[in-house]
Design a protein around this motif. Structure first.
Motif, PDB file in Angstrom:
ATOM      1  N   MET A   1       0.829  -1.206   0.000  1.00  0.00           N
ATOM      2  CA  MET A   1       0.000   0.000   0.000  1.00  0.00           C
ATOM      3  C   MET A   1       0.872   1.269   0.000  1.00  0.00           C
ATOM      4  SD  MET A   1      -2.826  -1.197  -0.414  1.00  0.00           S
ATOM      5  CE  MET A   1      -3.629  -2.789  -0.246  1.00  0.00           C
ATOM      6  N   LEU A   2       2.045   1.188   0.618  1.00  0.00           N
ATOM      7  CA  LEU A   2       2.951   2.338   0.592  1.00  0.00           C
ATOM      8  C   LEU A   2       3.444   2.562  -0.839  1.00  0.00           C
ATOM      9  CD1 LEU A   2       4.527   4.541   2.014  1.00  0.00           C
ATOM     10  CD2 LEU A   2       6.321   2.872   2.517  1.00  0.00           C
ATOM     11  N   TRP A   3       3.776   1.466  -1.519  1.00  0.00           N
ATOM     12  CA  TRP A   3       4.196   1.563  -2.921  1.00  0.00           C
ATOM     13  C   TRP A   3       3.065   2.190  -3.753  1.00  0.00           C
ATOM     14  CZ3 TRP A   3       2.008  -0.994  -7.159  1.00  0.00           C
ATOM     15  CH2 TRP A   3       2.702  -0.841  -8.362  1.00  0.00           C
ATOM     16  N   ALA A   4       1.825   1.730  -3.516  1.00  0.00           N
ATOM     17  CA  ALA A   4       0.679   2.248  -4.271  1.00  0.00           C
ATOM     18  C   ALA A   4       0.432   3.724  -3.936  1.00  0.00           C
ATOM     19  CB  ALA A   4      -0.563   1.419  -3.952  1.00  0.00           C
ATOM     20  N   ASP A   5       0.633   4.097  -2.675  1.00  0.00           N
ATOM     21  CA  ASP A   5       0.427   5.497  -2.275  1.00  0.00           C
ATOM     22  C   ASP A   5       1.420   6.412  -2.986  1.00  0.00           C
ATOM     23  OD1 ASP A   5      -1.231   6.983  -0.026  1.00  0.00           O
ATOM     24  OD2 ASP A   5       0.758   7.891  -0.078  1.00  0.00           O
ATOM     25  N   ASP A   6       2.682   5.956  -3.057  1.00  0.00           N
ATOM     26  CA  ASP A   6       3.705   6.738  -3.779  1.00  0.00           C
ATOM     27  C   ASP A   6       3.340   6.858  -5.252  1.00  0.00           C
ATOM     28  OD1 ASP A   6       5.134   7.070  -1.506  1.00  0.00           O
ATOM     29  OD2 ASP A   6       6.736   5.659  -1.985  1.00  0.00           O
ATOM     30  N   LEU A   7       2.799   5.777  -5.800  1.00  0.00           N
ATOM     31  CA  LEU A   7       2.462   5.757  -7.227  1.00  0.00           C
ATOM     32  C   LEU A   7       1.316   6.730  -7.532  1.00  0.00           C
ATOM     33  CD1 LEU A   7       3.065   4.161  -9.900  1.00  0.00           C
ATOM     34  CD2 LEU A   7       1.118   2.720  -9.304  1.00  0.00           C
ATOM     35  N   PHE A   8       0.254   6.683  -6.714  1.00  0.00           N
ATOM     36  CA  PHE A   8      -0.935   7.498  -7.015  1.00  0.00           C
ATOM     37  C   PHE A   8      -0.830   8.930  -6.485  1.00  0.00           C
ATOM     38  CE2 PHE A   8      -2.780   3.182  -7.338  1.00  0.00           C
ATOM     39  CZ  PHE A   8      -3.279   3.283  -8.631  1.00  0.00           C
ATOM     40  N   TYR A   9      -0.208   9.098  -5.333  1.00  0.00           N
ATOM     41  CA  TYR A   9      -0.166  10.438  -4.714  1.00  0.00           C
ATOM     42  C   TYR A   9       1.214  11.081  -4.765  1.00  0.00           C
ATOM     43  CZ  TYR A   9      -4.773   9.235  -2.991  1.00  0.00           C
ATOM     44  OH  TYR A   9      -6.079   8.878  -2.916  1.00  0.00           O
ATOM     45  N   GLY A  10       2.254  10.278  -5.082  1.00  0.00           N
ATOM     46  CA  GLY A  10       3.613  10.821  -5.158  1.00  0.00           C
ATOM     47  C   GLY A  10       4.283  10.832  -3.801  1.00  0.00           C
ATOM     48  N   ARG A  11       5.598  10.680  -3.802  1.00  0.00           N
ATOM     49  CA  ARG A  11       6.373  10.749  -2.546  1.00  0.00           C
ATOM     50  C   ARG A  11       6.303  12.175  -1.999  1.00  0.00           C
ATOM     51  NH1 ARG A  11       9.114   8.349   1.529  1.00  0.00           N
ATOM     52  NH2 ARG A  11       7.310   7.053   1.358  1.00  0.00           N
ATOM     53  N   ARG A  12       6.245  13.140  -2.930  1.00  0.00           N
ATOM     54  CA  ARG A  12       6.027  14.531  -2.549  1.00  0.00           C
ATOM     55  C   ARG A  12       4.708  14.973  -3.176  1.00  0.00           C
ATOM     56  NH1 ARG A  12      10.405  16.969  -0.267  1.00  0.00           N
ATOM     57  NH2 ARG A  12      12.317  15.755  -0.353  1.00  0.00           N
ATOM     58  N   PRO A  13       3.938  15.852  -2.503  1.00  0.00           N
ATOM     59  CA  PRO A  13       2.637  16.238  -3.048  1.00  0.00           C
ATOM     60  C   PRO A  13       2.747  16.857  -4.436  1.00  0.00           C
ATOM     61  CG  PRO A  13       3.145  17.472  -1.053  1.00  0.00           C
ATOM     62  CD  PRO A  13       4.277  16.531  -1.270  1.00  0.00           C
ATOM     63  N   ARG A  14       1.826  16.474  -5.319  1.00  0.00           N
ATOM     64  CA  ARG A  14       1.887  16.996  -6.688  1.00  0.00           C
ATOM     65  C   ARG A  14       0.947  18.190  -6.841  1.00  0.00           C
ATOM     66  NH1 ARG A  14       0.857  11.194  -8.515  1.00  0.00           N
ATOM     67  NH2 ARG A  14       2.921  10.282  -8.617  1.00  0.00           N
ATOM     68  N   GLY A  15       1.409  19.180  -7.610  1.00  0.00           N
ATOM     69  CA  GLY A  15       0.545  20.300  -7.990  1.00  0.00           C
ATOM     70  C   GLY A  15       0.068  21.123  -6.819  1.00  0.00           C
ATOM     71  N   LYS A  16      -0.755  22.083  -7.119  1.00  0.00           N
ATOM     72  CA  LYS A  16      -1.289  22.974  -6.095  1.00  0.00           C
ATOM     73  C   LYS A  16      -2.804  22.946  -6.209  1.00  0.00           C
ATOM     74  CE  LYS A  16       0.032  27.367  -4.093  1.00  0.00           C
ATOM     75  NZ  LYS A  16       0.046  26.801  -2.765  1.00  0.00           N
ATOM     76  N   HIS A  17      -3.486  22.813  -5.072  1.00  0.00           N
ATOM     77  CA  HIS A  17      -4.942  22.724  -5.097  1.00  0.00           C
ATOM     78  C   HIS A  17      -5.559  24.114  -5.000  1.00  0.00           C
ATOM     79  CE1 HIS A  17      -4.967  18.318  -4.524  1.00  0.00           C
ATOM     80  NE2 HIS A  17      -3.838  18.574  -3.903  1.00  0.00           N
ATOM     81  N   ARG A  18      -6.768  24.220  -5.503  1.00  0.00           N
ATOM     82  CA  ARG A  18      -7.492  25.486  -5.395  1.00  0.00           C
ATOM     83  C   ARG A  18      -8.261  25.470  -4.070  1.00  0.00           C
ATOM     84  NH1 ARG A  18     -12.356  27.665  -6.954  1.00  0.00           N
ATOM     85  NH2 ARG A  18     -13.194  25.627  -7.418  1.00  0.00           N
ATOM     86  N   PRO A  19      -8.160  26.522  -3.254  1.00  0.00           N
ATOM     87  CA  PRO A  19      -8.907  26.521  -1.994  1.00  0.00           C
ATOM     88  C   PRO A  19     -10.405  26.408  -2.247  1.00  0.00           C
ATOM     89  CG  PRO A  19      -7.336  28.331  -2.050  1.00  0.00           C
ATOM     90  CD  PRO A  19      -7.372  27.739  -3.431  1.00  0.00           C
TER      91      PRO A  19
END
Ligand code: SF4
Ligand code: SF4
Length: 250
Positions: free
Chosen positions: A227-245
């Motif tokens: 699941m850690l491998w899958a989390d890195d795959l889908f969400y990235g080791r570092r957060p991707r992009g910037k969200h809109r508030p």
């Protein structure tokens, strides 16, 4: 919510940032504690370290504070002593008491990780002399997951979270974090940061898939690695992009 006997080791020795003379010894002769957790919005925390995360933190401190005050008053009306420990007015440490009360486990992040919301919560404690039935502490694989994950430590901009193993701290084996450098980053950045809460895999919103993942992760060491491998795959080791508030925040 959960109940526990109050471990005297978790009572602060001196008054700090709370009503009363600074540095005066604390006397709290309560035998039991109720730990209360409320969820913080995943959408708001996903904005960390922007101000939406700070807004949500303050909002949920207020919400959990209200619950603690109401419960305190209710216990008083039953004829017992009680005290609410809420943001800015603590006489006890929330995290270890909440762990004793079965709300979650202490993670590498230095916060309580709960089974449903991870560290995406705010806590308050009510201490009392009302004898309560203690809840058992829980274990759902956090110690092993935190050993292999380290996402909070990798993403902490001030390097305040331990990247290596646990160490003995005042007789307690735990990951020891740097509160001083963390807080200095808050003051420099101008918000409450919360990046570590944002990136923690346990913080993902409740959905059928995430709840299924949580179920496996709580039961199986191999599932935790997968699941850690899958989390890195889908969400990235570092957060991707910037969200809109969220709209209401604007
Ligand atoms: S709040 Fe920010 S600076 Fe503090 S430990 Fe978490 S990620 Fe690091
Ligand atoms: S980010 Fe990973 S290491 Fe940090 S508290 Fe969450 S699960 Fe543990």
């Amino acid at each position: 919510m959960g109940c526990t006997r109050l471990n005297p080791a978790y009572i602060y020795s001196k008054i700090g940032r709370s009503p009363g003379p600074w540095g005066e010894s604390i006397v709290l002769e309560h035998s039991h504690a109720v730990a209360i957790a409320v969820e913080m919005s995943a959408e708001m925390i996903s904005q960390a370290p922007d101000s939406a995360a700070t807004t949500e933190t303050a909002f949920e401190y207020f919400e959990v504070g209200k619950i603690a005050m109401i419960l305190t008053r209710y216990i008083n009306l039953l004829g017992y002593q009680a005290r609410a420990h809420v943001d800015g007015n603590y006489r006890v440490m929330c995290v270890p008491i909440a762990a004793d009360a079965g709300l979650g486990e202490l993670g590498r992040i230095g916060l309580l990780l709960t089974p449903r919301f991870g560290p995406r919560i705010r806590l308050a404690i009510v201490t009392t002399d009302l004898p309560l039935q203690p809840d058992p502490p829980i274990c759902f694989g956090v110690q092993h997951f935190c050993e292999i994950c380290k996402k909070c430590a990798t993403n902490c901009p001030s390097g305040s979270i331990e990247k290596e193993g646990k160490a003995d701290f005042c007789g307690v084996e735990k990951w020891q974090n740097r509160q001083d450098t963390c807080y200095r980053f808050w003051r420099t950045q101008g918000t409450d940061c919360s990046i570590c809460i944002r990136v923690c895999p346990y913080s993902h919103p409740n959905s059928v898939i995430h709840n299924l993942v949580r179920w496996f992760v709580g039961r199986n060491a191999l599932a935790r690695k997968l699941m850690l491998w899958a989390d890195d795959l889908f969400y990235g080791r570092r957060p991707r992009g910037k969200h809109r508030p969220p709209d209401w925040h604007a």
